[in-house]
Design an enzyme around this catalytic site. Structure first.
Site, PDB file in Angstrom:
ATOM      1  N   LYS A  13       2.240-114.415 -98.092  1.00 23.56           N
ATOM      2  CA  LYS A  13       2.821-115.765 -98.196  1.00 23.56           C
ATOM      3  C   LYS A  13       4.171-115.758 -98.904  1.00 23.56           C
ATOM      4  O   LYS A  13       5.124-116.345 -98.425  1.00 23.56           O
ATOM      5  CB  LYS A  13       1.895-116.694 -98.997  1.00 23.56           C
ATOM      6  N   ARG A  88      -4.086-125.756-103.123  1.00 23.47           N
ATOM      7  CA  ARG A  88      -5.100-124.715-102.998  1.00 23.47           C
ATOM      8  C   ARG A  88      -6.515-125.290-103.074  1.00 23.47           C
ATOM      9  O   ARG A  88      -7.483-124.526-103.046  1.00 23.47           O
ATOM     10  CB  ARG A  88      -4.933-123.703-104.125  1.00 23.47           C
ATOM     11  N   ARG A 127       0.593-103.868-103.874  1.00 27.20           N
ATOM     12  CA  ARG A 127       1.733-104.769-104.068  1.00 27.20           C
ATOM     13  C   ARG A 127       2.472-104.462-105.377  1.00 27.20           C
ATOM     14  O   ARG A 127       1.851-104.193-106.403  1.00 27.20           O
ATOM     15  CB  ARG A 127       1.199-106.205-104.089  1.00 27.20           C
ATOM     16  N   ARG A 162       1.183-106.650-110.661  1.00 27.62           N
ATOM     17  CA  ARG A 162       0.746-107.873-111.332  1.00 27.62           C
ATOM     18  C   ARG A 162      -0.632-107.697-111.965  1.00 27.62           C
ATOM     19  O   ARG A 162      -1.496-107.040-111.395  1.00 27.62           O
ATOM     20  CB  ARG A 162       0.688-109.012-110.303  1.00 27.62           C
ATOM     21  N   ARG A 173     -10.404-113.238-105.984  1.00 32.73           N
ATOM     22  CA  ARG A 173      -9.452-114.254-105.506  1.00 32.73           C
ATOM     23  C   ARG A 173      -9.700-114.573-104.029  1.00 32.73           C
ATOM     24  O   ARG A 173      -9.533-115.713-103.594  1.00 32.73           O
ATOM     25  CB  ARG A 173      -8.012-113.758-105.721  1.00 32.73           C
TER      26      ARG A 173
HETATM   27  P1  AMP Z   1       0.057-116.672-106.318  1.00 32.28           P
HETATM   28  O1  AMP Z   1       1.303-116.128-106.907  1.00 32.28           O
HETATM   29  O2  AMP Z   1       0.293-117.794-105.363  1.00 32.28           O
HETATM   30  O3  AMP Z   1      -0.838-115.595-105.748  1.00 32.28           O
HETATM   31  O4  AMP Z   1      -0.763-117.321-107.541  1.00 32.28           O
HETATM   32  C1  AMP Z   1      -1.196-116.531-108.635  1.00 32.28           C
HETATM   33  C2  AMP Z   1      -2.243-117.282-109.431  1.00 32.28           C
HETATM   34  O5  AMP Z   1      -1.672-118.487-109.951  1.00 32.28           O
HETATM   35  C3  AMP Z   1      -3.468-117.731-108.661  1.00 32.28           C
HETATM   36  O6  AMP Z   1      -4.439-116.700-108.528  1.00 32.28           O
HETATM   37  C4  AMP Z   1      -3.964-118.876-109.552  1.00 32.28           C
HETATM   38  O7  AMP Z   1      -4.597-118.381-110.719  1.00 32.28           O
HETATM   39  C5  AMP Z   1      -2.661-119.526-109.966  1.00 32.28           C
HETATM   40  N1  AMP Z   1      -2.250-120.573-108.998  1.00 32.28           N
HETATM   41  C6  AMP Z   1      -1.146-120.580-108.202  1.00 32.28           C
HETATM   42  N2  AMP Z   1      -1.092-121.691-107.453  1.00 32.28           N
HETATM   43  C7  AMP Z   1      -2.200-122.404-107.771  1.00 32.28           C
HETATM   44  C8  AMP Z   1      -2.741-123.643-107.314  1.00 32.28           C
HETATM   45  N3  AMP Z   1      -2.133-124.369-106.357  1.00 32.28           N
HETATM   46  N4  AMP Z   1      -3.902-124.068-107.881  1.00 32.28           N
HETATM   47  C9  AMP Z   1      -4.513-123.383-108.854  1.00 32.28           C
HETATM   48  N5  AMP Z   1      -4.078-122.190-109.310  1.00 32.28           N
HETATM   49  C10 AMP Z   1      -2.933-121.700-108.777  1.00 32.28           C
END
Ligand code: AMP
Length: 228
Positions: A13, A88, A127, A162, A173
Site C-alpha cells: 500500500k 481500518r 521490508r 520496522r 496484523r
Molecule cells: P501501517 O504503516 O499502515 O502499516 O500502520 C502501522 C500501524 O499503525 C498499524 O499496525 C496500526 O497499529 C497503526 N495504524 C495505522 N493506521 C491505523 C488505523 N487507521 N487504525 C488503527 N491503527 C492504525
C-alpha cells in the site's frame, strides 16, 4: 480525486500510494506515517499509539479518527487526497463518511489490493524502510532492493526493519486485518466504490494495474454523476 487504498499489511500500500498520489497530484495521507511521526517527536499521542503498534494491534478508533480528521481539515486536501491505511475499521469508515459529508465531499474510489497471506508475510519480513524522511521510502531485501545494501536510494539514510515487521507480528496484523478491516470492503461495496486488483508482480506492474483501475473508476463515476 479522493481515494482510499485498502489492503492487508504487506500488499505494498505505502509503495503504491506514493506513486498514485504523485500521479493524481493529491497528498498521500498515511495514518501509519502520521503515528510514526508522532512517535519520533515524542508526543503524548505518539506514546499512546506506540503501545498498540508494537503489538501489531490497531490504535483505538477515537485516537485515530481525531488525528485523521485533523489531517483532512488541512487546506492541501481541498483538491483531493489518497488515504493509505485509513479507514481500518467500519467505525472509522463511518466517521470518515460523516466528515466528508459535512464538507460536501465524497469518495471517488476505494482501491483494494489483494495478496495471499503467505506472500504478505514474506514481503513484510523482508521490508526495510527509510526513517530519514516523512514519506518513509520502502524497500524489500529481495523484491525491491536498494542500490546499496541497507542504504536509502533517495536520501542515503540507513534503512531499518520496522519494530512491527517481525514474522510473528506480521501474522497477528494479518489476522486483525481479516477480522477488523476486511468488513470495510463490504461497507464500500454497498456504495459501489470498490475496485479490486491483484498486488502480485513487480511494483511497476501493480502501479500500472492500479492506475488503469482508478481511471476506469473515475470514468464510471463521471458517467453516473455528470459534473461531479
Ligand atoms: P501501517 O504503516 O499502515 O502499516 O500502520 C502501522 C500501524 O499503525 C498499524 O499496525 C496500526 O497499529 C497503526 N495504524 C495505522 N493506521 C491505523 C488505523 N487507521 N487504525 C488503527 N491503527 C492504525
Amino acid at each position: 480525486m479522493r481515494i482510499v487504498l485498502v489492503g492487508p499489511p504487506g500488499a505494498g500500500k505505502g509503495t503504491q500510494a506514493r506513486f498514485l498520489a504523485e500521479n493524481a497530484s493529491v497528498p498521500h495521507i498515511s495514518t501509519g506515517d502520521l503515528f510514526r511521526a508522532h512517535i519520533d517527536q515524542g508526543t503524548p499521542l505518539g506514546k499512546q499509539a506506540k503501545q498498540f503498534m508494537d503489538r501489531g494491534e490497531l490504535v483505538p478508533d477515537e485516537v485515530t479518527v481525531g488525528m485523521a480528521r485533523y489531517r483532512l481539515s488541512q487546506p492541501d486536501t481541498a483538491g483531493g487526497f489518497l488515504l493509505d491505511g485509513f479507514p481500518r475499521t467500519v467505525a472509522q469508515a463511518e466517521a470518515l463518511d460523516r466528515e466528508l459529508k459535512s464538507d460536501r465531499r465524497g469518495l471517488d474510489a476505494v482501491l483494494a489490493l489483494e495478496i495471499p497471506a503467505e506472500e504478505a508475510v514474506i514481503r513484510i519480513a523482508g521490508r526495510r524502510v527509510c526513517p530519514g524522511n516523512s514519506s518513509q521510502h520502502v524497500f524489500h531485501v529481495v523484491y525491491n532492493p536498494p542500490k546499496v545494501d541497507g542504504v536509502c536510494d533517495a536520501c542515503g539514510g540507513e534503512l531499518r526493519h520496522r519494530d512491527d515487521d517481525s514474522e510473528e507480528t506480521a501474522r497477528k496484523r494479518l489476522e486483525i486485518y481479516r477480522v477488523q478491516t476486511e468488513p470495510i470492503i463490504e461497507f464500500y461495496t454497498s456504495q459501489r466504490l470498490v475496485v479490486t486488483i491483484s498486488a502480485l508482480g513487480t511494483v511497476d506492474a501493480v502501479t500500472e494495474r492500479a492506475m488503469r483501475a482508478l481511471a476506469d473508476a473515475r470514468a464510471a463515476h463521471a458517467s453516473v454523476a455528470p459534473g461531479t
